[in-house]
Design a protein around this motif. Structure first.
Motif, PDB file in Angstrom:
ATOM      1  N   VAL A 155      23.842 -35.231 -58.478  1.00 48.25           N
ATOM      2  CA  VAL A 155      24.052 -36.609 -58.887  1.00 48.25           C
ATOM      3  C   VAL A 155      24.425 -37.476 -57.687  1.00 48.25           C
ATOM      4  O   VAL A 155      23.910 -38.582 -57.508  1.00 48.25           O
ATOM      5  N   ALA A 156      25.334 -36.982 -56.865  1.00 41.44           N
ATOM      6  CA  ALA A 156      25.740 -37.751 -55.687  1.00 41.44           C
ATOM      7  C   ALA A 156      24.573 -37.962 -54.727  1.00 41.44           C
ATOM      8  O   ALA A 156      24.376 -39.061 -54.187  1.00 41.44           O
ATOM      9  N   THR A 157      23.790 -36.911 -54.505  1.00 43.01           N
ATOM     10  CA  THR A 157      22.625 -37.025 -53.621  1.00 43.01           C
ATOM     11  C   THR A 157      21.621 -38.016 -54.177  1.00 43.01           C
ATOM     12  O   THR A 157      21.089 -38.872 -53.467  1.00 43.01           O
ATOM     13  N   TYR A 158      21.371 -37.916 -55.457  1.00 39.54           N
ATOM     14  CA  TYR A 158      20.373 -38.779 -56.069  1.00 39.54           C
ATOM     15  C   TYR A 158      20.827 -40.232 -56.097  1.00 39.54           C
ATOM     16  O   TYR A 158      20.015 -41.154 -55.958  1.00 39.54           O
ATOM     17  N   ALA A 159      22.128 -40.455 -56.284  1.00 36.85           N
ATOM     18  CA  ALA A 159      22.641 -41.827 -56.268  1.00 36.85           C
ATOM     19  C   ALA A 159      22.370 -42.483 -54.925  1.00 36.85           C
ATOM     20  O   ALA A 159      22.021 -43.664 -54.854  1.00 36.85           O
ATOM     21  N   ALA A 160      22.530 -41.714 -53.846  1.00 36.46           N
ATOM     22  CA  ALA A 160      22.261 -42.256 -52.509  1.00 36.46           C
ATOM     23  C   ALA A 160      20.772 -42.532 -52.323  1.00 36.46           C
ATOM     24  O   ALA A 160      20.391 -43.471 -51.609  1.00 36.46           O
ATOM     25  N   LEU A 161      19.915 -41.721 -52.958  1.00 36.94           N
ATOM     26  CA  LEU A 161      18.471 -41.899 -52.827  1.00 36.94           C
ATOM     27  C   LEU A 161      17.923 -42.954 -53.785  1.00 36.94           C
ATOM     28  O   LEU A 161      16.801 -43.439 -53.584  1.00 36.94           O
TER      29      LEU A 161
END
Length: 583
Positions: free
Chosen positions: A37-43
């Motif tokens: 989730v954190a990675t995807y939020a940045a992307l």
């Protein structure tokens, strides 16, 4: 893509009150889910804003092919990590099944080229680049400075979007001309300084108050940002009109292969499409018969549904004038539902008792819900997008809509998941959204409110049936057109097409023609989504009835309240996963 797409990663430092449930220790699977989730939020900063996650509101999403590939790579990496992990408990088992299904479908859609060619009249980057601003904070100069930064970044997002559409077209994947033409019309309005949302947005009373505190520099940033946003849409118009439209096919139908993929995505379940089409015809006939019985209560024996509708529309006690009256009525109806249900049929935590009912800044006729932020600092909201020519509203039609969008519908469902941080990781609470689960629950909730006595008034009940009829008709139309199925003789016979669908909708949907036209265009450009409401309701009811039958076989009383609490406590799930989890 994060699965919540149209409506809401990581954990925030300011947590809301706890659920009262024991705190479940985080597992390695939870850690992978939270990291995804954190990675995807940045992307995908646009999705991060929709999910209510801080730290990315000043950024824009990379909509280019490189951006799509980066998100696909992140998804592949997460699935690879999950492959090496064993579930520690039942919660992990459900998480693993749901993530493999959702993320696996994300990759299938990516690899099929569907994400590159994303353009329709309601839920594509054409709308998303504008709609994200409805969810951004507007309190104070700092909030508007953040808005100005994102506005300034829109040309980058728009250029990436054009690059993706161009690449998809080079591979033979071009949206139907109907969708392209409607997108051009929407983009033209956003590009026109005299009518653009961006013009009015940066000169709104909230913006003016922020500028008074922030000074001339903020005013200049907002003006430049609005101009950049309008230019983004002007460039998009040029591309769509001059380059994409000449390549766009006339045919609206998605075809069976594409449709089956999107149906699985929107339902989180595999259904027999031909059996479902036949069921849709039968369900439509059943709902119409129920409507006719209620019409007789309203307008006398033998009265038609149309006569009952006319009688209700003529009743001044069921009419609202103006959007201010509409907003007040929405809020009062929502608040009353919360008060009536809490502690009786549901347990509603304090954090979820607040639902803001708002008139949307857009004017396309849609009614929708946006969920709370992770810390509930942004509450759940019901939005009504009112066309400028619509000034009169009939409460008999819309009471059921408030239950659908609010409590016990979307707001209770989504809010309960966000609230359940003691048991669920951030992906389960915030990022997993399955249309068949969510919209199916909301339709289920409308019927539930009728069963619980909250729609005993014949007019309100006819309004609920009016919505159920439209959703049943959508099953027939969507499957019929996109799969090229045989239309009943009553609706013209032969193969379903847009013209037959238009006459079919006009006969079965009690709305002004501009609403019906928008709805038809939506269905034609978003295969599989519209039927997910009614098919999802069907699956929810099958799961509930199966649980009741099991209880009866065991000689136990079926506790409906406990069933709902357990189901909602799991958060959104693919419907096949939900069925297994509740078995």
């Amino acid at each position: 893509m994060l699965s919540r797409g149209a409506g809401r990663v990581g954990r925030v430092s300011t947590a809301p009150e706890t659920t009262g449930a024991p705190q479940r220790p985080a597992s390695p699977i939870d850690d992978v889910a939270d990291a995804h989730v954190a990675t995807y939020a940045a992307l995908d900063p646009f999705d991060a804003t929709a999910l209510g996650l801080p730290g990315h509101d000043h950024e824009v999403t990379d909509l280019s092919p490189a951006g799509h590939e980066a998100r696909a790579d992140a998804t592949r990496a997460t699935l690879a990590q999950l492959d090496g992990l064993a579930p520690a408990d039942e919660v992990d088992t459900i998480t693993l099944a749901a993530m493999r299904e959702r993320l696996g479908l994300d990759l299938e859609l990516h690899e099929a080229g569907e994400t590159l060619a994303d353009l329709n009249v309601i839920a594509s980057p054409v709308q998303g680049m504008r709609d994200v601003f409805d969810l951004m904070g507007t309190d104070g100069a700092d909030a508007w400075s953040t808005i100005a930064q994102r506005l300034a970044g829109l040309p980058q997002a728009g250029a990436g979007y054009v690059e993706s559409l161009r690449l998809a077209a080079s591979r033979g994947r071009v949206p139907a001309i109907r969708q392209v033409r409607e997108a051009i019309t929407q983009a033209e309005e956003l590009a026109d300084a005299s009518s653009s949302f961006f013009t009015s947005f940066v000169t709104s009373p909230e913006a003016a108050a922020a500028v008074e505190a922030g000074g001339d520099a903020l005013r200049a940033d907002l003006e430049r940002g609005a101009e950049a946003a309008r230019r983004t849409y002007a460039d998009l118009v040029t591309f769509l009109r001059d380059e994409l439209a000449p390549q766009a096919p006339e045919a609206d139908a998605a075809g069976r292969e594409r449709y089956a993929l999107w149906s699985r995505y929107f339902l989180g379940a595999t259904v027999d499409l031909d059996e479902t089409y036949q069921w849709g015809l039968e369900e439509l006939a059943r709902v119409v018969a129920e409507q006719e019985a209620v019409a007789a209560e309203i307008a006398g024996p033998g009265a038609t549904v149309e006569q009952a509708v006319a009688a209700l529309d003529a009743d001044p006690s069921r009419r609202l004038e103006g959007t201010e009256a509409l907003q007040r009525w929405m809020q009062e109806t929502s608040d009353a539902a919360v008060a009536a249900l809490d502690g009786v049929h549901f347990t509603i935590p304090d954090a979820i008792r607040t639902l803001e009912c708002r008139i949307a800044p857009t004017q396309n006729g849609g009614i929708y819900y946006t969920g709370p932020s992770d810390d509930f600092s942004r509450p759940g909201r019901m939005w009504w997008s009112v066309p400028p020519e619509v000034t009169t509203f009939n409460t008999w039609r819309e009471k059921t809509t408030v239950f659908h969008e609010g409590v016990p519908g979307h707001h209770l469902q989504v809010g309960q998941a966000v609230y359940n941080r003691a048991q669920l990781n951030s992906w389960r609470r915030l990022a997993c959204w399955v249309s068949g689960h969510g919209e199916g629950w909301a339709l289920y909730a409308e019927r539930l409110m009728a069963d619980l006595g909250h729609l005993d008034d014949p007019g309100d009940r006819l309004g609920m049936l009016d919505g159920q009829r439209m959703r049943a008709a959508r099953v027939v139309l969507d499957l019929g057109v996109h799969l090229g199925l045989e239309a009943p003789e009553r609706w013209g016979g032969g193969t379903w097409d847009a013209d037959k669908a238009w006459e079919f909708l006009r006969a079965n949907v009690n709305m002004p023609e501009q609403f019906i036209r928008f709805e038809l265009n939506r269905y034609l450009g978003w295969p599989g989504q519209a039927p997910s409401y009614k098919i999802g309701q069907r699956i929810w009811e099958q799961i509930r009835d199966g649980a009741a039958a099991t209880a009866q076989q065991r000689g136990e009383a079926f506790d409906l309240r406990a069933f709902h609490a357990r189901a909602l406590g799991m958060g959104a799930l693919p419907l096949d996963v939900l069925r297994t989890a509740l078995a």
